[in-house]
Design a protein around this motif. Structure first.
Motif, PDB file in Angstrom:
ATOM      1  N   VAL A 102       0.835  -1.198  -0.042  1.00  0.00           N
ATOM      2  CA  VAL A 102       0.060   0.098   0.189  1.00  0.00           C
ATOM      3  C   VAL A 102       0.918   1.278   0.096  1.00  0.00           C
ATOM      4  N   MET A 103       2.073   1.229   0.840  1.00  0.00           N
ATOM      5  CA  MET A 103       2.900   2.333   0.850  1.00  0.00           C
ATOM      6  C   MET A 103       3.467   2.826  -0.594  1.00  0.00           C
ATOM      7  N   SER A 104       3.808   1.515  -1.124  1.00  0.00           N
ATOM      8  CA  SER A 104       4.349   1.564  -2.543  1.00  0.00           C
ATOM      9  C   SER A 104       3.559   2.279  -3.565  1.00  0.00           C
ATOM     10  N   LEU A 105       2.302   1.341  -3.487  1.00  0.00           N
ATOM     11  CA  LEU A 105       1.369   1.719  -4.571  1.00  0.00           C
ATOM     12  C   LEU A 105       0.661   3.332  -4.284  1.00  0.00           C
ATOM     13  N   TYR A 106       0.587   3.646  -3.207  1.00  0.00           N
ATOM     14  CA  TYR A 106      -0.054   4.888  -3.029  1.00  0.00           C
ATOM     15  C   TYR A 106       1.028   5.991  -2.959  1.00  0.00           C
ATOM     16  N   ASP A 107       2.472   5.471  -3.444  1.00  0.00           N
ATOM     17  CA  ASP A 107       3.205   6.344  -3.725  1.00  0.00           C
ATOM     18  C   ASP A 107       3.498   7.421  -2.502  1.00  0.00           C
ATOM     19  N   LEU A 108       3.724   6.763  -1.293  1.00  0.00           N
ATOM     20  CA  LEU A 108       3.653   7.604  -0.194  1.00  0.00           C
ATOM     21  C   LEU A 108       5.020   8.094  -0.026  1.00  0.00           C
ATOM     22  N   ARG A 181      -4.620  14.276  -0.232  1.00  0.00           N
ATOM     23  CA  ARG A 181      -4.173  12.948  -0.694  1.00  0.00           C
ATOM     24  C   ARG A 181      -3.317  12.224   0.479  1.00  0.00           C
ATOM     25  N   GLN A 182      -2.623  13.201   1.090  1.00  0.00           N
ATOM     26  CA  GLN A 182      -1.523  12.562   2.196  1.00  0.00           C
ATOM     27  C   GLN A 182      -2.373  11.894   3.322  1.00  0.00           C
ATOM     28  N   ILE A 184      -5.434  10.569   3.173  1.00  0.00           N
ATOM     29  CA  ILE A 184      -6.048   9.250   2.623  1.00  0.00           C
ATOM     30  C   ILE A 184      -5.021   8.213   2.577  1.00  0.00           C
ATOM     31  N   LYS A 185      -3.658   8.554   2.213  1.00  0.00           N
ATOM     32  CA  LYS A 185      -2.829   7.819   2.479  1.00  0.00           C
ATOM     33  C   LYS A 185      -2.429   7.317   3.678  1.00  0.00           C
ATOM     34  N   ALA A 188      -5.084   4.852   5.475  1.00  0.00           N
ATOM     35  CA  ALA A 188      -4.947   3.462   4.875  1.00  0.00           C
ATOM     36  C   ALA A 188      -3.967   2.977   5.672  1.00  0.00           C
TER      37      ALA A 188
END
Length: 215
Positions: A102-108, A181-182, A184-185, A188
């Motif tokens: 999730v951290m990678s996919l959301y480009d956190l 956006r941050q 929401i990331k 999650a």
């Protein structure tokens, strides 16, 4: 009596539980290491790959337990307990892997201090899960059974700690984070991390039931 000699005997489930527990603890420590170096993409990716490697290794152990259940006529624990326990253990590493993805996919790109706090609690939970699994073969010993139950209580307490940290983290997030956006990331990620301690508690609850029935 001759027929009995050809029946599949008790498999080494305890060794498999212990192996899986080792992967759980290793995966959690790799996840924490990833969080600690998150600002370095190369190091972050190295530890994320280690989390994935632990998850895949644990999947192989889970599959072997399921195969062994089908092959074994005699099992050291109730079959339903074995099935539920290994699946609950697998859920822990699945969540660690999911959180990393999730951290990678959301480009956190940046993490809050609360992510680190929740990750540290996850490691403590996972290491205690590893500890109780290693002691399962010795549940007939009263002192060992008591130690296992005490550790299960510690896991329950850590799960409560994770709940409190997440509630405080959510409060700060919605009060202080201006970037939607941050927000929401991170929301999650918080929810995934808190769920790791929930799954550890599931393992602890199953182990408590096993102790009470077998000690």
């Amino acid at each position: 009596m001759v027929f009995g000699r050809f029946l599949p005997r008790e498999g080494n489930f305890f060794a498999l539980f212990n192996e899986h527990g080792t992967h759980i603890a290793e995966g959690a420590r790799s996840f924490l290491a990833m969080v600690q170096v998150y600002g370095d993409p190369a190091e972050r990716d190295k530890h994320a790959q280690a989390v994935g490697a632990s998850e895949r290794a644990a999947d192989k152990v889970t599959a072997e337990v399921h195969r062994l259940l089908h092959r074994s006529f005699i099992t050291p624990l109730d079959r339903d307990h074995i099935h539920r326990l290994i699946n609950s253990m697998d859920d822990v590493l699945d969540l660690l892997q999911d959180t990393s993805e999730v951290m990678s996919l959301y480009d956190l790109q940046t993490l809050s201090d609360d992510v680190l706090r929740l990750s540290e609690i996850s490691v403590r939970c996972c290491e205690r899960v590893q500890g109780v699994l290693a002691l399962l073969p010795r549940l007939k010993e009263a002192e060992v059974a008591e130690s296992v139950l005490k550790t299960c209580e510690e896991i329950d307490q850590l799960e409560s700690d994770a709940d409190r940290v997440m509630r405080a983290a959510m409060s700060r997030l919605f009060r202080e984070e201006p970037d939607t956006r941050q927000l929401i990331k991170l929301k999650a990620v918080y929810e995934h991390l808190e769920s790791i301690s929930d799954r550890c508690e599931d393992v602890a609850n199953l182990v408590e039931g096993i102790v009470l029935e077998n000690s």
